[in-house]
Design an enzyme around this catalytic site. Structure first.
Site, PDB file in Angstrom:
ATOM      1  N   ASP A 152       0.868  -1.182   0.000  1.00 18.65           N
ATOM      2  CA  ASP A 152       0.000   0.000   0.000  1.00 18.65           C
ATOM      3  C   ASP A 152       0.902   1.228   0.000  1.00 18.65           C
ATOM      4  OD1 ASP A 152      -2.152   1.610   0.121  1.00 18.65           O
ATOM      5  OD2 ASP A 152      -2.721   1.122   2.183  1.00 18.65           O
TER       6      ASP A 152
ATOM      7  N   ASP B  44      -2.827   2.774  -6.166  1.00 20.95           N
ATOM      8  CA  ASP B  44      -1.852   2.820  -5.077  1.00 20.95           C
ATOM      9  C   ASP B  44      -1.770   1.541  -4.241  1.00 20.95           C
ATOM     10  OD1 ASP B  44      -4.273   3.139  -3.928  1.00 20.95           O
ATOM     11  OD2 ASP B  44      -3.733   4.828  -2.655  1.00 20.95           O
ATOM     12  N   GLU B  45      -2.326   0.443  -4.721  1.00 18.73           N
ATOM     13  CA  GLU B  45      -2.106  -0.807  -3.977  1.00 18.73           C
ATOM     14  C   GLU B  45      -2.055  -2.015  -4.901  1.00 18.73           C
ATOM     15  OE1 GLU B  45      -5.314  -1.934  -1.291  1.00 18.73           O
ATOM     16  OE2 GLU B  45      -6.493  -0.249  -2.030  1.00 18.73           O
TER      17      GLU B  45
END
Lengths: 394, 371
Positions: A8, A103-104
């Site tokens: 993350d 974003d992950e």
């Protein structure tokens, strides 16, 4: 036993801005709309979070909490290029990478860790590489399933690393409230609470057949996930299933209650959806309209057509019909979306004429779309649009 | 409640009410059948809120009363019972069924939780021969639209005027209209839109029975009575589009062909057509109809030439084979007439010889052929 790593990125959008512009280093940065507009915070840097600013908060409120914060709009191109650089880094550790959002990501590291001498060494190497190459930090969790890995990565933030073995799960995960579990939203939480399930542990120790009886297959699945069972499958990109649906939605900067404005927005969204369908040579039969009222009450209405379509005007007219059948103008909406699912790759153009259809819809299907696509391929996405879609609510 | 009933008649009537019991429902009581025992009869009823059916079974009722039990389970159980005589007793909504040496118990829900079924005064009942309704429904219902963005088209239009009584159905791609000279709607309703599910249920209940059925018109409902079985349905709200406006009057190219020959040809050629579009091309020239199709997905190609009577100018026109087959299936045997104009306009199909008691007309829209 599967070992899944969840990565993350910490305050991703804000960190990217700080990386791009050193003047912003160590300053409270908020990515999202500006505080004088009605919009929300996408990401806040850790400096801004110290003032109590959180993702999803209204920008106006963020501005009040920290008047000195720097507000910046989202730079889509920069994010896309960085996300693809991240993917390349992750693929160095395992071919099985699933990008969940910008974003992950999940990386299946089952059977890879001995090459590094341990999970902590592998994760540490990955974190250093991200820092060295992109000057970004991330929080990493490694666990037996995706859902546990995601929980693990959220334990220490920013720049954290948490490793969970199956034996750790009862002590570390079970005491957490049940809504920490991925997929358990406010509605499910309420239903769980009503039958005395408050923590992940209480869900994990419930009898599976009881969960199935009360909550159906979904309840059974969540029960298993809470125990750390299942949910570890990560396919390499070329084995991932075809796209199931193509959709776009829009959150308005101020709520909208006029049918004309909403229809113009549908026109805009149908254009995006149609363009994407055609680009991937898809056509779909099910058209779903989604709308959300100011109080976050969300409705979806769908219809299945007799034949698949990729026609912007057709998608627009069906979405309009769904809207006018289910929504009474006046009550304000904060979000509107269209998606097309039930996709196939048509090999023959399909242009069944309809006796009641007059006007532009009666013209040969696809001709206008084809022309618009050609112009956009050559001169860019914004080079041409229907005048009506330009009147969309913002 | 207590009653004794014949297993086979109960099973048969349960089968009838099961047609409206939905398998997936948000309201559990809609999965139940309502049983009311009184006098010499047990009444069964089921509803999905739009469509309801009630019917009766002769029974020896020991104690009057009412309850509801899960319809499918009850029906399945009754079918399997060993003896012809079935004794049923209900206490506090728990039903006990005795047959032969078996005792079976099932829990129900109180009858007063069952939705109230619409009641219509039977005073204005109109009688209609069963075979007439069956014929009119068969000839139209296939064309009803499944597209719920145009709800009026989701039903069969039943309309009476000076020219007679019409049933019309269309999904915008094809339209079927059948007309009977005698307007039985006269004095009751000028037009109403009926869900096809209700009509097919009535036809199913009619079976081979050509007896008259009674029809009562309500403001929002319509009631069909076949013997002592009653089907009530909510009507679909209009307005129905002005379909007469789209029926062309100047189609001057006439093709006459044997319906059965054409249907067989279209069926064969359509096997190789694209599975989504089902496109078959009709190429017409002097007394000759060529059917053809191509399918990239499987590398399929088919061409077949049929004899017909045609003396118009040459014409190429694409159709969805399924639509053509649907129309031809419902024509009387013998020749059919296609009245056409251009490759992108509505065509009319009708039997070359009209039946004595009705007039049948189909309209079909082409598939635009790729240039």
């Amino acid at each position: 036993m599967p070992r899944i790593m969840h990565i993350d990125m910490d305050a991703y959008f804000a960190s990217l801005e700080q990386m791009k512009n050193p003047m912003l280093q160590n300053r409270p940065v908020v990515v999202g709309s500006s505080p004088d507009q009605r919009g929300v915070v996408s990401t806040a840097s850790y400096e801004a979070r110290a003032f109590g600013i959180r993702s999803g908060m209204s920008s106006a409120q963020a501005g009040k909490l920290c008047p000195d914060a720097v507000f910046i709009g989202v730079d889509g191109d920069h994010i896309t290029s960085t996300t693809s650089a991240l993917k390349t880094i992750f693929e160095f550790y395992s071919p099985r990478v699933e990008i969940v959002s910008v974003d992950e990501a999940f990386v299946d590291v089952t059977g890879c860790t001995h090459l590094w001498g341990g999970e902590d060494v592998l994760a540490g190497h990955l974190k250093r590489t991200v820092k060295d190459q992109l000057d970004l930090t991330c929080s990493v969790g490694i666990a037996p399933s995706k859902i546990m890995a995601k929980l693990a990565s959220s334990v220490f933030k920013p720049d954290g690393l948490t490793i969970l073995t199956p034996e750790d799960i009862p002590a570390m995960v079970y005491p957490l409230p049940v809504d920490k579990l991925w997929g358990v939203g406010p509605v499910v939480t309420k239903a769980f609470n009503a039958v005395g399930i408050e923590t992940i542990g209480q869900l994990a120790t419930r009898n599976i057949s009881d969960l199935r009886k009360r909550f159906g297959k979904w309840g059974e699945m969540l029960g298993k996930l809470a125990r750390g069972e299942g949910g570890s499958e990560i396919l390499p990109p070329d084995e991932q299933p075809d796209e199931k649906s193509v959709g776009h939605e829009r959150t308005f900067s101020s709520d909208v209650g006029s049918l004309d404005d909403l229809k113009a927005t549908l026109n805009f969204l149908a254009d995006l959806v149609g363009r994407r369908l055609r680009r991937h040579e898809f056509a779909g039969r099910t058209i779903t309209l989604k709308y959300r009222f100011s109080n976050f009450e969300t409705h979806t209405r769908r219809t299945t057509l007799e034949f698949p379509t990729d026609d912007t005007l057709r998608i627009y007219s069906v979405a309009c019909a769904l809207l006018s059948h289910s929504y009474k103008p006046g009550r304000k909406l904060r979000l509107l979306g269209i998606s097309v699912s039930h996709l196939s790759h048509p090999t023959q153009p399909h242009d069944q004429l309809d006796m009641f259809v007059r006007g532009p819809l009666a013209k040969p299907a696809g001709k206008i779309d084809h022309l618009v696509d050609t112009i956009r391929d050559r001169f860019g996405e914004r080079s041409i649009a229907s005048a009506y879609s330009r009147m969309q609510a913002r | 409640m207590k009653f004794t009933v014949n297993r086979d008649s109960l099973a048969e009537k349960l089968q009838t009410v099961l047609s409206v019991v939905s398998t997936r429902t948000t309201l559990p009581i809609l999965g139940n059948v309502l049983l009311k025992g009184d006098g010499e009869r047990v009444e069964l009823a089921a509803t999905d809120l739009d469509l309801s059916v009630t019917c009766g079974v002769p029974a020896k009722v020991g104690k009057a009363g009412a309850t509801t039990v899960p319809a499918r389970t009850f029906a399945e159980m009754v079918r399997e019972l060993p003896e012809e005589d079935v004794s049923v007793s209900v206490t506090n909504n728990r039903m006990e069924i005795r047959s032969g040496r078996g005792v079976y118990r099932i829990s129900g829900m109180p009858a007063d939780e069952f939705p109230k079924l619409p009641a219509l005064p039977t005073a204005g009942e109109v009688m209609l021969p069963g075979d007439q309704l069956r014929m009119m429904v068969h000839k139209t219902a296939y064309a009803v639209s499944v597209d719920d963005t145009r709800p009026a088209l989701n039903g069969v239009l039943w309309q009476g005027n000076g020219k007679g009584m019409h049933m019309v159905a269309t999904d915008g791609h094809r339209l079927a209209r059948v007309t009977s000279p005698e307007n039985r709607l006269s004095g009751h309703q000028s037009s109403l839109i009926i869900p096809p599910k209700a009509l097919s249920l009535v036809i199913k209940i009619l079976g081979e029975n050509d007896a008259d059925l009674g029809i009562t018109f309500g403001e929002k409902n319509i009631l069909f009575r076949v013997g002592d079985t009653v089907v009530t349905t909510r009507l679909i709200e209009g307005p129905y589009p002005n379909y007469e406006q789209v029926i062309p009057s100047g189609n001057d190219k006439r093709m006459i062909i044997d319906g059965a020959t054409l249907m067989a040809g279209v069926r064969r050629v359509a096997v190789l057509s694209n599975s989504l579009t089902r496109q078959v091309k009709f190429s017409l020239s002097k007394d000759r109809l060529e059917l053809s199709t191509t399918n990239q997905d499987i590398g399929g190609e088919a061409t077949e030439t049929l004899a017909c009577r045609y003396d118009g100018s040459e014409l190429e026109i694409g159709y969805n084979a399924n639509y053509i087959i649907d129309i031809l299936k419902n024509m009387e045997s013998g020749d059919v007439v296609f009245e056409l104009a251009t490759s992108v306009s509505a065509g009319l199909v009708r039997p070359a010889e009209e039946a004595k008691t009705s007039e049948y007309l189909c309209l079909i829209m082409p598939l635009r052929l790729a240039e």
